[in-house]
Structure formats: C-alpha cells, structure tokens
Write an enzyme that holds these catalytic residues in place. Structure first.
Site, PDB file in Angstrom:
ATOM      1  N   HIS A 155      -2.431  -0.453 -19.217  1.00 22.53           N
ATOM      2  CA  HIS A 155      -3.521  -0.495 -18.342  1.00 22.53           C
ATOM      3  C   HIS A 155      -5.108  -1.424 -18.912  1.00 22.53           C
ATOM      4  CE1 HIS A 155      -4.933  -0.167 -14.299  1.00 22.53           C
ATOM      5  NE2 HIS A 155      -6.830   0.043 -14.515  1.00 22.53           N
ATOM      6  N   ASP A 163     -11.808   7.396 -15.920  1.00 22.85           N
ATOM      7  CA  ASP A 163     -11.611   6.631 -15.524  1.00 22.85           C
ATOM      8  C   ASP A 163     -13.462   6.445 -15.073  1.00 22.85           C
ATOM      9  OD1 ASP A 163     -10.793   4.955 -13.473  1.00 22.85           O
ATOM     10  OD2 ASP A 163      -9.933   5.517 -12.147  1.00 22.85           O
TER      11      ASP A 163
HETATM   12  C1  HEM Z   1      -4.605   4.913  -9.527  1.00 19.35           C
HETATM   13  C2  HEM Z   1      -4.938   3.878  -9.697  1.00 19.35           C
HETATM   14  C3  HEM Z   1      -5.606   3.539 -11.273  1.00 19.35           C
HETATM   15  C4  HEM Z   1      -6.111   4.083 -12.480  1.00 19.35           C
HETATM   16  C5  HEM Z   1      -5.635   5.615 -12.513  1.00 19.35           C
HETATM   17  C6  HEM Z   1      -6.379   3.700 -13.212  1.00 19.35           C
HETATM   18  C7  HEM Z   1      -7.104   4.215 -14.566  1.00 19.35           C
HETATM   19  C8  HEM Z   1      -7.963   3.386 -15.817  1.00 19.35           C
HETATM   20  C9  HEM Z   1      -8.421   3.931 -16.485  1.00 19.35           C
HETATM   21  C10 HEM Z   1      -8.534   5.933 -17.121  1.00 19.35           C
HETATM   22  C11 HEM Z   1      -8.912   3.264 -17.255  1.00 19.35           C
HETATM   23  C12 HEM Z   1      -9.958   3.381 -18.236  1.00 19.35           C
HETATM   24  C13 HEM Z   1     -11.160   3.665 -18.618  1.00 19.35           C
HETATM   25  C14 HEM Z   1     -12.132   2.726 -18.100  1.00 19.35           C
HETATM   26  O1  HEM Z   1     -12.896   1.618 -18.540  1.00 19.35           O
HETATM   27  O2  HEM Z   1     -11.923   3.354 -16.624  1.00 19.35           O
HETATM   28  C15 HEM Z   1      -9.376   1.686 -16.594  1.00 19.35           C
HETATM   29  C16 HEM Z   1      -9.837   0.764 -16.642  1.00 19.35           C
HETATM   30  C17 HEM Z   1      -9.750  -0.032 -16.012  1.00 19.35           C
HETATM   31  N1  HEM Z   1      -9.115  -0.464 -14.924  1.00 19.35           N
HETATM   32 FE1  HEM Z   1      -8.324   1.181 -13.323  1.00 19.35          FE
HETATM   33  N2  HEM Z   1      -6.500   1.963 -12.831  1.00 19.35           N
HETATM   34  C18 HEM Z   1      -6.163   2.130 -11.329  1.00 19.35           C
HETATM   35  C19 HEM Z   1      -6.002   1.275 -11.181  1.00 19.35           C
HETATM   36  C20 HEM Z   1      -6.826  -0.213 -11.325  1.00 19.35           C
HETATM   37  C21 HEM Z   1      -7.302  -0.972 -10.124  1.00 19.35           C
HETATM   38  C22 HEM Z   1      -6.033  -1.162  -9.172  1.00 19.35           C
HETATM   39  C23 HEM Z   1      -7.456  -1.852 -11.169  1.00 19.35           C
HETATM   40  C24 HEM Z   1      -8.593  -3.718 -10.611  1.00 19.35           C
HETATM   41  C25 HEM Z   1      -6.968  -5.255 -10.197  1.00 19.35           C
HETATM   42  C26 HEM Z   1      -8.367  -1.868 -12.392  1.00 19.35           C
HETATM   43  C27 HEM Z   1      -9.279  -1.858 -12.903  1.00 19.35           C
HETATM   44  C28 HEM Z   1      -9.630  -2.003 -13.808  1.00 19.35           C
HETATM   45  C29 HEM Z   1     -10.166  -1.865 -15.044  1.00 19.35           C
HETATM   46  C30 HEM Z   1     -11.028  -3.592 -14.864  1.00 19.35           C
HETATM   47  C31 HEM Z   1     -10.643  -1.344 -16.399  1.00 19.35           C
HETATM   48  C32 HEM Z   1     -11.158  -1.750 -17.010  1.00 19.35           C
HETATM   49  C33 HEM Z   1     -10.662  -2.263 -18.328  1.00 19.35           C
HETATM   50  C34 HEM Z   1     -11.828  -2.341 -19.671  1.00 19.35           C
HETATM   51  O3  HEM Z   1     -12.536  -3.318 -19.416  1.00 19.35           O
HETATM   52  O4  HEM Z   1     -11.542  -1.462 -20.475  1.00 19.35           O
HETATM   53  N3  HEM Z   1      -8.023  -0.538 -12.420  1.00 19.35           N
HETATM   54  N4  HEM Z   1      -8.542   2.270 -14.918  1.00 19.35           N
END
Ligand code: HEM
Length: 445
Positions: A353, A260
């Site tokens: 996601h 993450d």
């Molecule tokens: C428990 C809640 C969440 C989990 C487990 C989670 C997990 C992840 C994971 C595993 C990734 C892919 C790896 C990375 O690029 O970091 C990711 C990407 C991302 N997440 Fe989350 N996330 C959560 C909540 C959120 C929330 C609330 C937001 C914003 C509103 C968010 C925004 C993003 C963004 C902007 C990316 C990058 C996407 C990209 O550019 O590829 N996430 N998240």
C-alpha cells in the site's frame, strides 16, 4: 453484538493460515521511484507543531509506551490541549489542520428547493445560520433556542467544517462556477458503492473529543437545516481518545491495528500548503479552501486477522508495531524503495500500500488523510460492518485521490481485504470573512 464464538470457518488462533498476498499483474514503468524528488524531510504529525515536539516524536504508540518519554505533567498538558476549545481564525475553516479528535459526525445534506433562485437563497440562509451557530458552539456557549442541547458540555476540541458539492452549485443555478477539481470521482473497477451512502449537496464534518459535544452540535445544525436542506446520509466515526492515549498527538491506529497517518504532510509547512489548499488554478471563491474526498471503506476484519504478522506488514509495507518502513528505521524514517533482501526481492513489496501511494511514485503528490474508524454494527451475514471512513483534504482530487486510487484499486495488496462502499466529493470554502458566512465568496461575488 459481536458473536462470542468465532464462526466455524475461522480456524483456531493457534494455527492461523497466512493467505498469499495477491501479486500485481505488473508495475508500470512509471511506478519506479523518482529519485529526483529526493528523500523527504522529516514529517512529524499534524498538530505537533509548536507543542514542544518531545512527545514521542519518532515512535509509534507501543514503543512509546515502553520507553515512556512523557512525564505525567507533560502528558497532562497534551491531554488538556487536546480538549481545549479550538479558536476560529485565519484563512481556513477549522477541522482540517487540527489534531482529529476522537469523535466524528459527518452528515451530507440535499437542498430542498426545486427552483434555482430559491435554492440559492436557501443555501445562503443555511450557510449563514450554520456559520453563526458554529462560532457559538466552538466557544462552548449555548446557542439560542436550542432547548439547551449543549448544556453543561465543554467544546472538547469541537470543530465544524462545511463542504459544498457540485450538485449544490447546479441546483442553485451556479453550474458555470463548478471548478474542474470538483469533476466527479470516476468509478473504479472494484467499487461497490451504495448510492444511499454517497454524494450530497452539502457536507458538515463535526469533530470533538466528547461524543456528547459532537452529537449535540450535529443535532443543532440539523435543526437549523430544516426547511432548507434534508439529511441524505450520516456517518459516525471514532479514533482513540486523548484520555486513553499516552501520546494524544501521536499517530493513531485504525481497526486493522496499523499506525495510519504517519506520512501525512505536516501542518504549517510549504509541503502541507501545496498538498492541501486550493491553488491558483481553483476559482477565487475557494482561495484558502480545499477539496474533501470521503470514502466509506469496509474492512474484512475477520479475514485480515487470519494473515500472519509478516504478511500484514508486507501488505502495508510498514512494520505493524512501530510503523517503520520495511526497509528499516523508525516510524518517520523515509522508506527506501530500492532496498532489497539478499535474495533480490524488494524489502517494501511492489504491491504494498505505501509503495503504491507514496509521493515518489505519484508525481510528488500528497494529500492530508484525516479519516475515522467506523463500526455500524453487524451486516446481514453477521459480519461487522466496520472499516475506515477515509477523509482526505487536497488541492486537486484529480491528481491526488483519483490518481492514487486508480492505482490502488488495480494493484494494492490491501484490496483483498477492503471494499469501497460510499463516495463523495466536496469543495471546502475558506473560513468565513469577518462578520460573514462560509461560502459567501461564492454566493456574493
Ligand atoms: C481501509 C483502507 C485503507 C487503509 C487501512 C490504509 C492504511 C494505510 C496505512 C497503514 C498507511 C501507512 C502509514 C501512513 O503513512 O499513514 C497508509 C498510507 C497511505 N495511504 Fe492508505 N489506507 C487505506 C486507504 C487509502 C486510500 C483509499 C488512499 C488514497 C487513494 C490512501 C492513501 C494513502 C497514502 C497517500 C499514504 C501515504 C503513503 C506514503 O507517503 O508513505 N489510503 N495507508
């Protein structure tokens, strides 16, 4: 304590069901990839800049362990660097661009004064006291009159970052100076927010590699707040420690086991500066500052564990072990959202996601996610009250967090196993002027 045996409703691990990934109602036309943005440049991890970059720059932890790019001395150097004192300096408060150390104590406070002039004076006194104490604590020295709370503790990467909520400005009679970027985060249909875990006049984010250093610093700042502000809520968080990691500056995993933070912007780049620091549309007292969104997101970890690996990967859009996008490659390969399987289905599902949150589908907007896992014991049903304390720094929450969350709340496959239970938004002023205090540009201009 977690029960030793699973509850009867949880099937044996040999036959895990694979719940269907919820399908989105539809993906709006505007959510097609914007090829004009092009493939993004290689995005390394925050904090690796200047580190020689050799430490597993392209792989997730598991692969890295198998290939072992670190010689012992290189790893020792990385671990030493992770616990070194952070030197304040530059235009930004510490605790944003640095590698997030293993421990977090995040406290929201409310000012105690009723009258605006008094609240303003107390805000000034408190910010001054906190700023002075922070430089002492970050240098590993004993603040005076602390009862030796930090005796014998190295700073261990300690950072203190102070945020100011819109309610503090209103309380201090500065309502006209609230930037539009601090507009309240709207309610999202699936929110289950607990007011006791949200908002606040002030926020103090304390991070350190050593839990004793973090808690001791938090106690000290808490003592200094007495008479000026009272704690409103506290959230503790954790990430893996540098001591246990074989790549202390690599992407860390969350409690669901995913890497993450992979596609975070890289500190020191123009992309990072644009995404994170308040821009010219913000008031001058925030030049060099940022905005911090905090969301306490509960994970249904027992349900998550029931999903088969490929279902978990489709929900996120990335391979769990390596963090690579499902379109192929390695952790930092750009996702190819147009890639399809032979049967025509997208390799990165439309409700995954990363597809919904990627800049290609969000007008190029990015944010710096710097969240911590939390585990606050068991809730009334005996389920772990655990998840992600999501912290994201950004130039404008309206176009970053709020815009992305509006989509995620409606369409994200991950929504089936998470729920947002706390929410807060703070302006994070720039570093204190030399000899001054954090927030001085607000209170004395
Ligand atoms: C428990 C809640 C969440 C989990 C487990 C989670 C997990 C992840 C994971 C595993 C990734 C892919 C790896 C990375 O690029 O970091 C990711 C990407 C991302 N997440 Fe989350 N996330 C959560 C909540 C959120 C929330 C609330 C937001 C914003 C509103 C968010 C925004 C993003 C963004 C902007 C990316 C990058 C996407 C990209 O550019 O590829 N996430 N998240």
């Amino acid at each position: 304590m977690t029960p030793a045996t699973p509850p009867p409703s949880v099937p044996p691990p040999t036959a895990p069901p694979s719940p269907e990934i919820p399908e989105p109602a539809s993906i709006p036309a505007g959510d097609q990839p914007d090829r004009r943005l092009g493939r993004r440049a290689f995005l390394g991890r925050v904090g690796l800049v200047g580190a020689g970059g050799a430490a597993g720059a392209v792989t997730g932890g598991l692969v890295e362990r198998a290939t072992g790019p670190h010689g012992p001395s290189a790893l020792d150097r990385e671990r030493t660097r992770a616990v070194a004192a952070v030197r304040p300096g530059g235009p930004h408060q510490p605790g944003i661009v640095e590698r997030p150390p293993a421990q977090l104590v995040f406290t929201a406070y409310d000012l105690t004064a009723a009258a605006a002039t008094q609240a303003r004076a107390e805000l000034r006194a408190l910010l001054t006291a906190w700023t002075q104490a922070t430089s002492v604590l970050m240098a590993g020295r004993q603040p005076a009159g602390t009862g030796q709370r930090t005796l014998g503790l190295a700073p261990a990467g300690l950072t203190v970052t102070v945020g100011i909520g819109a309610s503090a400005l209103r309380r201090a009679g500065l309502g006209s100076r609230i930037p539009p970027q601090l507009a309240p985060i709207p309610a999202f249909p699936h929110d289950q927010l607990d007011p006791a875990r949200g908002d606040g006049d002030l926020a103090v984010q304390i991070c350190a590699e050593d839990p004793m250093a973090a808690i001791s610093a938090a106690r000290h700042l808490d003592t200094l707040a007495r008479g000026h502000a009272s704690p409103r809520w506290v959230q503790h968080g954790f990430r893996r420690t540098a001591a246990a990691a074989d790549d202390p500056f690599g992407t860390a995993r969350n409690l669901m086991g995913q890497l993450d933070g992979t596609n975070n912007p890289t500190a020191g780049t123009a992309v990072f500066d644009l995404a994170v620091w308040a821009d010219s549309l913000s008031p001058s007292w925030l030049a060099g500052g940022s905005y911090l969104v905090a969301r306490r997101i509960r994970m249904d970890l027992d349900r998550w564990d029931l999903f088969a690996l490929d279902a978990q990967e489709k929900i996120i859009g990335r391979a769990k072990v390596t963090g690579a996008p499902l379109s192929g490659g390695i952790e930092h390969t750009d996702p190819d959202f147009l890639a399809r399987h032979a049967d025509g289905t997208p390799m990165i599902p439309v409700n995954s996601h990363v597809r919904l949150s990627h800049p290609q589908f969000n007008n190029g907007v990015r944010m710096l996610r710097r969240g911590y896992s939390y585990h606050d014991g068991l809730d009334a049903d005996g389920q772990p009250d655990a998840g992600l304390f999501f912290l994201a720094y950004q130039a404008d929450p309206r176009t970053a967090f709020t815009a992305v969350q509006r989509k995620l709340d409606r369409l994200d496959a991950l929504s089936a196993v998470i729920r947002h239970t706390g929410s807060a938004l703070f302006a994070v002023p720039p570093a204190a002027p030399t000899g001054g205090y954090v927030g001085q540009q607000l209170l004395e201009s």
